[in-house]
Motif scaffolding. Structure first.
Motif: not given
Length: 260
Positions: A57, A40, A84, A88, A61
């Motif tokens: 992310v 991250t 992301s 997602v 994750a």
């Protein structure tokens, strides 16, 4: 790039993108970037745009790490987003909602291979020239950037610091029309990759081929400086231009932001 983009090429572009952001942070006061053990990333610029302050992310994750970074980001007082790569999943959507990130938008990541350089046009529209801008012309670049994006001058100033314009791995460009800067661009080279940023033309000068000429000149400059690949994220307005020069979609990034 004549073949479909594979995951290794995409990952290389993503890593290069964050390497270029790291360089911007390194040379700019008040900005921060760090990466957690699970991949991250927290990128804080302090600028009033959610896509420029992100909790990014990683491919696998770690929701606990994402949550901790989101709490840290939410205390910093600037608009921010959870970003992301790709779609997602429901777990990340639920986490984002707990932090008030309930709106969604996307940006493409496009990649280009210098094997296409011979197809890139070398001419510029009549009355124009493309040139590099260094730190002693920071005001010229900032004014053109503010006009092109319609952004406050004080925000444009942050992208026009002499420390950035004079860095050996960074090059700012303007396209001059009869001696006045009417288009901007900014390249950052890392390894064999170049990131293309801050491309702008004010509304009254659009549709005249200025932006296309500037992007083409930036690609030629990057290739001459050793870059094999280029990457960019852009809006629906400029995406067709990049694709006409041979850029291909690598992946789509999702940004989860506050509804307000």
């Amino acid at each position: 790039m004549t073949q479909p983009i594979d995951s290794a090429a995409t990952d290389a572009a993503v890593n290069a993108l964050f390497a270029t952001i790291s360089r911007l942070v390194e040379l700019s006061d008040g900005m921060r970037l760090r990466q957690g053990a699970a991949g991250t990333r927290l990128v804080f610029t302090g600028l009033p745009t959610a896509s420029l302050n992100i909790v990014s992310v990683g491919p696998d994750a770690d929701l606990g790490e994402v949550d901790a970074f989101a709490k840290e980001m939410s205390a910093m007082g600037a608009p921010w987003s959870i970003q992301s790569r790709g779609e997602v999943d429901s777990a990340l959507l639920e986490l984002a909602a707990r932090h008030g990130r309930t709106s969604s938008s996307t940006l493409p990541l496009l990649i280009w291979d210098a094997e296409l350089l011979p197809t890139v046009p070398a001419s510029v529209p009549e009355g124009t020239t493309v040139r590099e801008v260094r730190g002693d012309e920071a005001e010229v670049y900032a004014a053109a950037l503010a006009a092109g994006f319609g952004m406050p001058k004080e925000v444009a100033d942050l992208f026009s610091l002499p420390a950035l314009l004079d860095a050996p791995d960074m090059t700012a460009f303007v396209l001059d029309l009869n001696g006045a800067a009417v288009a901007t661009g900014f390249n950052i080279i890392t390894g064999d990759q170049v990131g293309l940023y801050n491309g702008s033309v004010p509304p009254q000068h659009r549709g005249n081929g200025y932006y296309r000429a500037l992007v083409a000149a930036r690609l030629r400059h990057a290739a001459a400086s050793g870059a094999r690949y280029a990457f960019t994220q852009n809006t629906p307005m400029s995406r067709p231009l990049y694709e006409s020069l041979g850029f291909q979609l690598a992946e789509t990034w999702t940004y989860l932001t506050s509804a307000s």
